[in-house]
Design an enzyme around this catalytic site. Structure first.
Site, PDB file in Angstrom:
ATOM      1  CE1 TYR A 109      -4.699   5.734  -2.328  1.00 53.99           C
ATOM      2  CE2 TYR A 109      -6.093   7.760  -2.163  1.00 53.99           C
ATOM      3  CZ  TYR A 109      -5.948   6.285  -1.519  1.00 53.99           C
ATOM      4  OH  TYR A 109      -5.635   6.742  -0.145  1.00 53.99           O
TER       5      TYR A 109
ATOM      6  CE1 TYR B  32      -4.486   1.217   0.464  1.00 51.56           C
ATOM      7  CE2 TYR B  32      -2.821   3.007   1.529  1.00 51.56           C
ATOM      8  CZ  TYR B  32      -4.363   2.983   1.272  1.00 51.56           C
ATOM      9  OH  TYR B  32      -4.971   3.685   1.059  1.00 51.56           O
TER      10      TYR B  32
END
Lengths: 134, 395
Positions: free
Chosen positions: B349, B299
């Site tokens: 994203y 992440y």
């Protein structure tokens, strides 16, 4: 034109208002467990260390050490023109507790340096605790 | 933990994947994006919408279960799950799908994330829209009045502390941004496919919140991703090579602090993420360790987040993330290649969901930066509050 307005803290929240009662008196107050003495910060009515519901606001010294900081260059709110600095301070009297402060511009800082609280009165209801290099 | 016989190990699989295009302005609603990704993922799994009997969504998504049930023409949905919060959710959403399937509550579960993260609501902006902030156990009153307003500023404080404690440098952080950009340059679907990034570009880029610069930040993105989770047996009958879900886990540190994000700065250590607790549980459930991971999708809301996770997931020792990334370890051919689509920093994203899609591509052997012989892939959804992660493996 009216100057951009700063953000004000909610000072009447039932769990956190004791902190703001303290700053209005020119004191730093953090919540303490009356049974085991643990500092409960963020403030909580229940002590997760010993299971007590008995808490009290404890006045602590205005001294701390700089844990970290950032100079904000990219503006995201009209009330906070850049550059400005956000400081994160370890409070001397309350191991494990940290408080945040605002400094104008980009002063030279180093992690671990001594800091001292200052009280900034914004209104009759709102006084912020700020932190300057000691 | 009876990790050798852990009950969900390898029993479910991801059978279908899809993304929409990633852009700064999709020109479509969140729902339209979700429908496009969902239909494509269902088709990829060799299924039709009527085969879907469960949906798991993220609590920050604007698209609700009923929107998709109606929009896809599914009819009676047997299982509806919600997972919080934001970027912590994706791997846990797959975990909830696994739990539903193994509990007999659903057979084919659609997991999706959809957002107009650039043209719509931008997470990089301050969420403070009223003059008085905080209260009601948000604890924002201790942060926002001091100008601490965004996730990027929180990670800037964490990065500064990591530099002070361990000597991490901006050149080391840069390697994460440059590595993700190099993977994006190989991925025609990545938003930064055509944009080269050099170390000089990085060092000359504007500071957002020191020590983090423009290229330490992910790309606010419009787009959607969806995957179809089903039993391993059913997945083997599908048209794609199944990506077995070896294990999935959630975790949080001791005394994680309340609130959504700012109080994490009160944790005992701010340079260790919930990734550590999540990793320990995940590896135990998988019966694997970091040495057995061939490729990882970490992440990357910010470069520093990747560096912390490399430490927390055991790819290097605590504090050695900087020298580790500078050694080339995260590059293709390195010890642990990461973010092979370009990641959130250079692909798009979509709050961790695109990392699951790219992990499945690695297991299928179809990534634009394929790691030779990749049989296992780690995916993390471990930014600030709690965390979740999973390991996929090839059959």
């Amino acid at each position: 034109m009216e100057a951009p307005r700063r953000l004000l803290p909610e000072t009447e929240d039932i769990d956190t208002r004791g902190f703001w009662e303290g700053t209005r008196q020119g004191e730093l107050r953090l919540l303490e467990c009356s049974s085991c003495g643990a500092i409960l910060h963020m403030p909580s009515a229940y002590c997760h260390d010993c299971g007590s519901w008995d808490t009290r606001w404890k006045t602590i010294s205005n001294l701390g050490r700089l844990h970290s900081w950032t100079v904000v260059h990219h503006q995201v709110h009209p009330g906070f023109p850049t550059p400005y600095t956000v400081v994160l301070v370890d409070v001397d009297d309350a191991p494990g507790a940290r408080l945040v402060g605002y400094l104008d511009g980009a002063p030279a800082l180093v992690c671990g340096q001594a800091m001292r609280a200052r009280f900034e009165v914004l209104s009759d209801e709102v006084t912020l605790a700020q932190w300057d290099p000691a | 933990m009876t990790d050798e016989a852990f009950s969900h190990r390898d029993r479910c699989a991801i059978a279908g994947i899809a993304t929409t295009d990633f852009s700064r302005n999709s020109g479509r609603s969140d729902l339209t994006l979700a429908l496009q990704a969902s239909l494509a993922a269902i088709d990829d799994a060799g299924l039709v919408p009527g085969d879907i009997d469960g949906i798991v969504r993220c609590d920050l998504d604007l698209v609700r279960h009923n929107d998709l049930v109606h929009g896809l023409g599914i009819g009676d949905l047997a299982y509806m799950g919600d997972v919080s919060v934001g970027g912590v959710a994706p791997c846990a959403m797959v975990g909830q799908a696994v739990a539903a399937i193994l509990a007999g509550m659903a057979k084919n579960v659609l997991v999706f994330r959809s957002l107009n993260g650039r043209s719509g609501r931008r997470y990089g902006r301050s969420s403070a829209t009223q003059r008085t902030v905080g209260g009601n156990n948000t604890y924002d009153e201790f942060f926002a009045p001091y100008g601490l307003l965004t996730s990027g500023q929180i990670f800037a404080l964490i990065a500064q502390r990591h530099m002070a404690e361990f000597g991490t440098t901006e050149n080391e952080l840069a390697q994460i941004a440059l590595t993700c950009r190099a993977r994006a340059n190989a991925n025609p679907g990545a938003q930064m496919h055509d944009r080269q990034l050099t170390i000089d570009d990085y060092l000359e880029s504007r500071m957002i919140a020191s020590p983090l610069r423009l290229f330490d930040f992910c790309l606010e993105t419009d787009g959607a991703c969806a995957v179809v989770v089903t039993s391993a047996e059913r997945a083997k009958d599908g048209p794609q090579r199944p990506a077995l879900i070896r294990a999935v886990a959630q975790g949080s540190p001791r005394n994680p602090q309340p609130g959504v994000q700012f109080p994490v700065l009160m944790r005992e250590t701010i340079t260790t993420l919930p990734a550590k607790a999540t990793a320990d549980r995940l590896y135990a459930r998988a019966g694997m360790g970091p040495d057995e991971i061939d490729v990882a999708q970490l992440y990357d809301c910010f470069s520093i987040t990747v560096l912390l996770q490399l430490e927390d997931f055991g790819f290097c020792a605590k504090g050695e993330g900087g020298p580790f990334v500078a050694s080339g370890a995260i590059d293709l051919g390195g010890a642990i290649p990461i973010n092979t689509s370009g990641g959130h920093l250079s692909d798009g994203y979509v709050h961790g969901m695109s990392h699951i899609v790219e992990a499945v591509r690695q297991i299928r052997g179809t990534s634009t930066s394929q790691v030779d012989g990749a049989e296992t892939c780690l995916v993390t959804s471990t930014p600030l509050p709690p965390g979740s992660a999973l390991i996929l493996r090839a059959i």
